[in-house]
Write an enzyme that holds these catalytic residues in place. Structure first.
Site, PDB file in Angstrom:
ATOM      1  N   GLU A  75       0.827  -1.212   0.000  1.00 32.68           N
ATOM      2  CA  GLU A  75       0.000   0.000   0.000  1.00 32.68           C
ATOM      3  C   GLU A  75       0.862   1.264   0.000  1.00 32.68           C
ATOM      4  OE1 GLU A  75      -1.580   1.412   4.185  1.00 32.68           O
ATOM      5  OE2 GLU A  75      -1.811  -0.754   4.049  1.00 32.68           O
TER       6      GLU A  75
ATOM      7  N   HIS B 109      -5.765  -1.408  -1.348  1.00 35.01           N
ATOM      8  CA  HIS B 109      -5.898  -0.792  -0.029  1.00 35.01           C
ATOM      9  C   HIS B 109      -7.125   0.112  -0.013  1.00 35.01           C
ATOM     10  CE1 HIS B 109      -4.791   2.461   2.949  1.00 35.01           C
ATOM     11  NE2 HIS B 109      -4.768   1.365   3.690  1.00 35.01           N
TER      12      HIS B 109
END
Length: 397
Positions: free
Chosen positions: A275, A325
């Protein structure tokens, strides 16, 4: 059609608060220092600010206007990427907003010192707003323009960031969100190596408690948010593997790919992350090293929808699942709906965070019985509810 303006508006509103909102925080890389290890959440501009009896909700949204009146919108985003996005305004004025590939390339080439981090977040936000605009122009939801839908509803897992880690409350919340139908839950560790053996045992207690409450056949995931080291991670994996977590997320800081590879190669639990990486080039380095089993690049950080489509194609070559994410629930839904379920199987729903991120929307996206039904409105479906706006400020660069 030409772009005539790009601007950002910060909205403020308030919502009644029931009990403590931020019950607990996650472990952070700075927790190696005592003064940070004991601190609460630092204030973030796109998260609710907790007051005595209410939450102050703040959200900055980016707008792109055209000479035919069609407008794209995306957000909320933090103030820093919003300001950088404003600095790119003159680059985009007069351009064709439908030429998303050209505009992404133009922004990327102009930001030679911003290939990662806040500048790429700004590019991502602009790109997502352009896709919203494109959907409105063609009167189609974005997933339709991306080649979807491959499914009419998408399975969702709940991210439990901000919830208390007291064992009895963990049991209560795990059972509650199981009943709500979420296909899995992700819980966030509070301790790292600097917390010593007591912290290690608290982390282990979280896994044990969650598994006991969920039962054996339910997906549980756990996030260390870049705050551990190799030996601590491998020791923890040996302790929790019997509880069969679906994955362990971000045990190391993002740049330590060789050490991350060492963990992945020696782990009985899948290692997830990414992420905090950016663009197809950053992702390719992860894949070339075999550093992760599951990747989780963020649509509104890693390059926007245009770049995430490139990353999805690359992920399919390496045959590794991508689960975006959850910073932008709306954008992730459209991306996921246009990809094979084998490649992008799940959508992340940050339970508490989405309460703030979607507060200003007329129709916030919610999960029912563990699934999100696709929104058939054109664009990304982001419409501001003026009734919730108590104050607004147009940002200047």
């Amino acid at each position: 059609m030409k772009i005539t303006d790009l601007y950002c508006i910060r909205y403020e509103g308030s919502k009644e608060k029931k009990g403590e909102y931020y019950e607990e925080r996650l472990v952070r890389p700075v927790d190696i220092y005592e003064e940070f290890r004991s601190a609460d959440w630092s204030e973030q501009t796109n998260l609710p600010l907790e007051r005595e009896d209410s939450l102050l909700i703040r959200g900055t949204f980016l707008y792109i206007e055209t000479d035919i009146g069609i407008k794209g919108i995306f957000g909320p985003l933090d103030k820093s990427p919003a300001l950088i996005a404003l600095s790119m305004k003159e680059l985009l004025i007069g351009q064709n907003p439908l030429a998303t590939q050209k505009l992404w390339d133009l922004m990327y080439r102009s930001a030679v010192h911003g290939r990662k981090g806040i500048s790429m977040m700004a590019i991502s936000a602009i790109d997502c707003a352009l896709w919203d605009l494109k959907g409105k122009y063609f009167d189609q939801p974005v997933y339709q323009l991306l080649g979807g839908p491959v499914r009419e509803k998408l399975p969702v897992y709940a991210s439990m960031l901000g919830f208390s880690l007291e064992p009895e409350l963990v049991k209560e919340r795990v059972r509650e969100y199981c009943v709500l139908g979420f296909v899995g839950q992700k819980w966030f560790f509070r301790h790292g190596p600097a917390s010593g053996q007591k912290g290690f045992e608290k982390n282990l207690e979280l896994v044990q408690t969650a598994r006991e409450a969920a039962g054996d056949d339910y997906n549980l995931m756990f996030d260390a948010w870049m705050s551990w080291d190799v030996s601590y991670t491998l020791r923890m994996i040996k302790s929790i593997e019997k509880y069969q977590p679906l994955w362990l997320e971000e045990p190391l800081m993002a740049d330590k790919l060789d050490r991350l590879k060492e963990i992945t190669a020696n782990s009985s639990v899948d290692i997830a992350g990414g992420e905090h990486e950016y663009t197809r080039w950053g992702f390719q380095e992860i894949m070339k090293k075999g550093a992760l089993n599951i990747i989780q690049l963020d649509t509104m950080w890693a390059g926007g929808i245009t770049e995430m489509m490139n990353i999805c194609s690359l992920a399919s070559v390496y045959d590794i699942p991508l689960i975006p994410h959850g910073e932008s629930f709306a954008a992730n839904i459209h991306l996921t709906a246009a990809q094979s379920p084998a490649l992008v199987p799940l959508v992340e729903y940050l339970v508490k965070w989405n309460e703030g991120w979607q507060y200003f929307l007329k129709e916030p996206v919610t999960a029912e019985n563990g699934f999100v039904e696709l929104d058939h409105r054109p664009g990304l479906g982001l419409v501001i509810d003026d009734a919730k706006v108590e104050n607004e400020v147009r940002l200047s660069y």
